[in-house]
Design an enzyme around this catalytic site. Structure first.
Site, mmCIF file in Angstrom:
data_model
loop_
_atom_site.group_PDB
_atom_site.id
_atom_site.type_symbol
_atom_site.label_atom_id
_atom_site.label_comp_id
_atom_site.label_asym_id
_atom_site.label_seq_id
_atom_site.Cartn_x
_atom_site.Cartn_y
_atom_site.Cartn_z
ATOM 1 N N SER A 1 -9.100 -19.102 -22.085
ATOM 2 C CA SER A 1 -8.265 -18.691 -20.962
ATOM 3 C C SER A 1 -7.973 -17.200 -21.018
ATOM 4 C CB SER A 1 -6.958 -19.476 -20.972
ATOM 5 O OG SER A 1 -6.094 -18.904 -21.917
ATOM 6 N N LYS A 2 -7.419 -16.763 -19.918
ATOM 7 C CA LYS A 2 -7.053 -15.370 -19.732
ATOM 8 C C LYS A 2 -6.181 -14.874 -20.888
ATOM 9 C CE LYS A 2 -4.270 -13.032 -16.431
ATOM 10 N NZ LYS A 2 -3.472 -13.087 -15.262
ATOM 11 N N ARG A 3 -5.271 -15.746 -21.312
ATOM 12 C CA ARG A 3 -4.321 -15.338 -22.342
ATOM 13 C C ARG A 3 -4.956 -15.231 -23.737
ATOM 14 N NH1 ARG A 3 -2.052 -17.616 -18.785
ATOM 15 N NH2 ARG A 3 -0.523 -16.463 -17.609
ATOM 16 N N ASP A 4 -5.981 -16.062 -24.002
ATOM 17 C CA ASP A 4 -6.561 -16.104 -25.349
ATOM 18 C C ASP A 4 -7.027 -14.746 -25.828
ATOM 19 O OD1 ASP A 4 -6.236 -18.808 -25.545
ATOM 20 O OD2 ASP A 4 -8.160 -19.246 -24.602
#
Ligand code: GLU
Length: 501
Positions: free
Chosen positions: A259-262
């Site tokens: 994901s974007k956050r990873d």
């Protein structure tokens, strides 16, 4: 003629999973002598993000993916931005209504919300489908007159697909094989809204048809929509394209979608280019700004979910597209490996023509405020340093000692490698060096002669000499460094460390 498309929605920066989808479409087009189309799917105005389309085009172009048609280059099937094709879709929604395969629905958002809550209180999930639609406010349950009244009143309505009861929707996916879904499990998706905009589903299949797309190659997250699309093709009497749903890109530990956050949390980018959120100002890192070569980036990405069927890893676009086939794309998700990503960059650093790399390194030095050597020396230095670096931006730090004498010495290295003879060895050796004709052979011979004539432990001498010139006991081959520094600078550095010892 093979025609494939990449159809992103401009709802934010393009995730690397999207770049991989575009890349596989590109390979497939190249392999089959077909065309690759870029289509911007921007019908959902509520999710539109300023700058996203520009970002997508720039990211794809930096990655080296070349389109044959698209909003940025035009083409015979344009316009390629769905917001510019608005007028096209309504007639197909009407056609579906006329053939009895779609209907008007007048339920308000509040009404649907209340129904949803009621279902939840019974621990059931509400779906607008063949079971529930007969109890809802739509043109199937209302009289023709009532329907007309609603439409004339200008109230909000939607046009929904009428999914048939008791049938099985089937199709063959090139990657996943035969897929079959009971129609009860497909909801009556909204195709058109009274704001004059089609939803993704209608616009997507209308455009795939009108743009003569032969193969729909897209992410696994669209697999649940495919049966619905198959129905739409059937109801519009169009031949459906072939489908291939690509596996997900997973987090490095395999636990869920990358994901974007990873990325920023784990220290690697998940976007091709740096992105600044226009609303929050939040920055996300990009491969380009992190110093990746675009060739390394796409090579790494291509092998997440596909392999050429042999041991090859470092491959050009031409090599990969020649070897590409959808049959070799795996069904299961591919774990993203940040270490491997760096490894690929290192491989491309080693492959890069040395003069190109040296000039990038020179630029990097100048922006770090370091005065580079002349071009011929820079070529040698670059050659020596690239073996140990993954990125051009790491070269200045790994080679500072070429440009300035060490300001301090690595304490642990010094402690480990100095003896009470070190200072006198260096003093004598620097005398020898002063009268040595400065070639690599002579330097090696001078050191070897000094060691054997005085029965000096070789490791101790080499290490202290290295610490004197580099500042620590790491770095390229020692006589390579000494040769480049020149005799004067070498002796100066040897004498400087003597006072410390
Ligand atoms: N607009 C969709 C997306 O954002 C396209 C999906 C498809 O390729 O059909 O991914």
């Amino acid at each position: 003629m093979v025609r494939v498309r990449f159809a992103p929605s401009p709802t934010g920066p393009l995730h690397i999973g999207g770049v991989r989808t575009a890349l596989y479409n590109y390979f497939f087009a190249l392999k089959n002598g077909g065309k690759l189309i870029l289509r911007i799917e921007d019908t959902d105005q509520t999710r539109y993000v300023e700058g996203a389309e520009k970002y997508i085009i720039e990211g794809l172009s930096w990655s080296g993916i070349e389109f044959d048609e698209g909003p940025h280059i035009g083409g015979p099937f344009g316009p390629y931005r769905q917001s510019e094709r608005k007028e096209i879709y309504f007639q197909y929604a009407m056609q579906l209504i006329e053939s009895g395969n779609a209907y008007y629905a007048f339920d308000t958002a509040e009404e649907l919300d209340a129904i949803r809550k009621e279902y939840e209180s019974r621990k059931e999930t509400f779906q607008y489908d063949c079971r529930s639609r007969n109890g809802l406010k739509n043109s199937l349950t209302l009289s023709q007159e009532q329907t007309k009244q609603f439409l004339d009143s200008g109230c909000n309505y939607t046009i929904r697909l009428k999914v048939p009861e008791n049938t099985v929707v089937e199709f063959d996916d090139i990657i996943r094989g035969h897929v079959s879904v009971k129609s009860e499990n497909i909801d009556d998706k909204v195709l058109f809204k009274s704001d004059g905009m089609p939803t993704y589903h209608l616009a997507n299949i209308v455009d795939d048809h009108l743009m003569e797309i032969t193969h729909v190659i897209r992410g696994e997250e669209w697999l649940p929509s495919a049966p619905l699309h198959v129905l739409l093709y059937r109801f519009l009497d169009w031949q459906a394209p072939l489908f291939a749903h690509l596996p997900l890109l997973l987090k490095p530990d395999g636990n869920g979608k990358l994901s974007k956050r990873d990325g920023d949390r784990m220290g690697f980018p998940v976007f091709p280019l740096e992105w600044t959120d226009p609303k929050t100002g939040e920055k996300s890192s990009g491969y380009r700004e992190s110093g990746y070569f675009h060739e390394a980036f796409i090579n790494m990405l291509a092998l997440l979910g596909w392999n050429p069927g042999d041991e090859r890893e470092v491959m050009s676009i031409t090599e990969m597209s020649n070897a590409f086939s959808l049959e070799r794309v795996s069904k299961s998700g591919a774990k993203f490996d940040p270490v491997k990503a760096r490894w690929f960059n290192h491989q491309y650093m080693m492959k890069k023509p040395i003069d190109e790399l040296a000039s990038e390194f020179t630029k990097e030095l100048k922006s770090n405020g370091i005065d580079p050597f002349d071009t011929s020396k820079m070529l040698t230095i670059t050659q020596l340093l690239r073996e140990r670096a993954d990125f051009v931006k790491d070269l200045p730090a790994s080679g500072v000692f070429f440009f300035a004498a060490p300001q301090e010495y690595n304490e642990a290295d010094l402690k480990k490698h100095s003896t009470h003879d070190s200072a006198s060895w260096l003093a004598t050796l620097s005398e020898i060096f002063s009268s040595t004709k400065w070639t690599q052979e002579n330097i090696d011979a001078a050191i070897a002669g000094f060691i054997s004539n005085n029965s000096i432990p070789a490791g101790k001498l080499y290490n202290i000499l290295r610490i004197a010139v580099v500042g620590s006991s790491s770095g390229p081959h020692l006589s390579d460094i000494l040769l480049l520094l020149g005799v004067e600078e070498t002796c100066k550095r040897m004498n400087a460390i003597i006072s410390r010892l």
